[in-house]
Design an enzyme around this catalytic site. Structure first.
Site, short mmCIF file in Angstrom:
data_model
loop_
_atom_site.label_atom_id
_atom_site.label_comp_id
_atom_site.label_asym_id
_atom_site.label_seq_id
_atom_site.Cartn_x
_atom_site.Cartn_y
_atom_site.Cartn_z
N CYS B 146 0.79 -1.23 0.00
CA CYS B 146 0.00 0.00 0.00
C CYS B 146 0.82 1.28 0.00
O CYS B 146 0.41 2.26 -0.63
CB CYS B 146 -1.06 -0.01 1.11
SG CYS B 146 -0.49 -0.46 2.73
N ARG B 179 15.91 1.50 -0.73
CA ARG B 179 15.60 0.24 -1.43
C ARG B 179 15.11 -0.80 -0.43
O ARG B 179 15.45 -1.98 -0.51
CB ARG B 179 16.82 -0.25 -2.22
CG ARG B 179 16.45 -1.25 -3.30
CD ARG B 179 17.51 -1.38 -4.40
NE ARG B 179 18.80 -1.80 -3.91
CZ ARG B 179 19.91 -1.06 -3.96
NH1 ARG B 179 19.89 0.15 -4.50
NH2 ARG B 179 21.04 -1.52 -3.48
N ASP B 202 20.92 3.46 -2.42
CA ASP B 202 20.77 2.97 -1.06
C ASP B 202 22.17 2.95 -0.45
O ASP B 202 23.16 3.01 -1.17
CB ASP B 202 20.20 1.54 -1.11
CG ASP B 202 19.60 1.12 0.21
OD1 ASP B 202 18.50 1.61 0.53
OD2 ASP B 202 20.23 0.32 0.92
#
Lengths: 305, 305
Positions: B146, B179, B202
């Site tokens: 989500c 990441r 990252d």
């Protein structure tokens, strides 16, 4: 040429000897024997037979395997209880357990740290992305699904060799007839991650698993290859079609000297393959159980418990 | 140029209106309101605040969200019980719940059919392999995580457009700083599956998610790209670094007209980006909760229950 028949039992015995040592250590550390809970839906038939063999195979290495019969409406609760039961180190599911749709989800409900079969999506993802360790320091090995792992070991014992180089199976071409999540797809990924090219045939069509040479993991591509071409090109042929109406693989379809592995409940190979193959592996089961037992010992490191 | 600030709340309200209709239908069919169980470890702090917002967001669309406080040693049992509780339709986890190592496994313990967050490996695998439906007939949609889904929707509202063609985001270049499995990696996969090229930065280095154009899914490649080049090339910049010592993204690092999204707890962007960006999205939260509610309605079709 007449094929050598490779019996998996002596191969399994070699691995069992290794596993027994690790199990003895875990038993000493844990103050009790490692314990697997097996959930069985049908008390008769192939699943029950398999469960019986699994229990013997586990006992042979010092693992306790309790096979419990469960009704479809209580399987999910039984898995949930086993996940949080500190006395249960591993979980083994003998399908069918619910209906077809329900069975599909059951393996996702097993705590991956207790998944001796190596079938939870967490493990699939490690395999499909070719992550062989869970940690940066490469001390904790990922678990592999036990049936395809057993097949890989048997192929190695049968003499499957690549050209060496960066990837051990570079130069090997395989044909796998079956692309299920239990056998065909993970086996194709394992071979391709080691450098082989794998033609994967299934009722839904053909795809090719391109070797992971020059990239981190194999690549799956759509492929129009037909059965004749895929079999003619294959150094190793693995078939696992659970249907009596499957058109058996014949000797004139395979390469001279190919290694053939039959994983099907009913044979997938015509007798004529014995005249062309170098090695024929008629069954895999005993080694599958040894690999599940080995997974249990490896999961002890994964959970850190 | 002065950036437009895009508030996620009105966007969330649009989706909430759609979700409310579906929830009303499920309520009628099920004879009760859909219910999510939220498990919260710390009763104060960011997780508790987030849980409170989530409860309000769910109530706004007719979903009951019970937030329950759990101690670390009972989290796994609480998840196991919720998995088999027919009155629980969805499960929401508010971390931290156990220790760092334990938290990692919790999302694998949630029944994927109740995983409104879309973080179980089953769903990750669908995303990373770009399978958007679970069935051959394309009637049952896969769930997406989500938070990255909310970011994607906000980018669309902010005007992110590709050149069209086969892939809607073809021609778009993105830079994602983070990441993690919760935000950065799945978002990179979603954008690349739609045709964008994504530079993922990252602390462990840079990789590039190559667009899924001409292949079924995106491809992840090692990349030596540095921050300056990745930012200069990016039409959209998403940053989600949970650290106060992060070197803020400055206006002179980004492209004129870039869309910038800040997902971090503390801002990741210097004020100077407002002079160069076309749109700045300062937070994502409200839409994340709307997407979790939407996932709940979609999971009803997945489980077939």
């Amino acid at each position: 040429m007449t094929a050598v028949v490779l019996d998996p039992s002596p191969v399994a015995a070699e691995y069992q000897a290794q596993v027994r040592v690790d199990v003895a250590r875990l038993t000493e550390e844990g103050g009790r024997r490692p314990r697997i809970l097996g959930l069985l839906g049908e008390e008769h038939g192939p699943a029950a037979t398999y469960a019986r063999y699994a229990r013997r195979g586990c006992e042979a290495v010092g693992i306790e395997l309790e096979v419990r019969h469960v009704e479809p409406d209580s399987v999910e609760a039984a898995i949930a209880a086993a996940n949080v039961d500190a006395e249960v180190d591993g979980i083994f599911l003998y399908y069918p357990l619910m209906d077809r749709a329900g069975d599909r989800w059951l393996r996702e409900l097993v705590d991956p740290r207790k998944d001796v079969e190596g079938l939870h999506s967490f493990w699939s993802r490690q395999l499909y992305e070719n992550h062989r360790y869970l940690d940066e320091a490469h001390t904790i090995r990922a678990i592999l699904p036990c049936t395809p792992l057993a097949i890989l070991k048997l192929l190695q014992h049968a003499g499957m060799r690549g050209d060496g180089g960066d990837a051990p199976l570079e130069g090997v071409t395989a044909c796998i007839i079956n692309r299920s999540e239990l056998v065909g797809r993970p086996l194709a990924a394992m071979l391709a991650n080691d450098g082989a090219r794998v033609h994967s045939l299934d009722i839904s069509g053909a795809v090719t698993f391109e070797p992971a040479i020059g990239r981190h993991a194999h690549d799956v591509r759509d492929s129009g290859i037909d059965r004749a071409s895929a079999l003619a090109a294959a150094d190793v042929v693995i078939s696992a079609v659970p249907s009596k109406s499957f058109e058996l693989v014949r000797g004139d379809e395979i390469r001279e000297g190919a290694i053939c592995v039959d994983v099907a409940e009913f044979t997938n190979f015509d007798e004529s393959v014995m005249e062309r193959a170098s090695v024929f592996v008629p069954r895999v089961g005993p080694l599958t159980i040894a690999m599940a037992a080995r997974n249990l010992t490896r999961l002890a490191a994964v959970s850190g418990r």
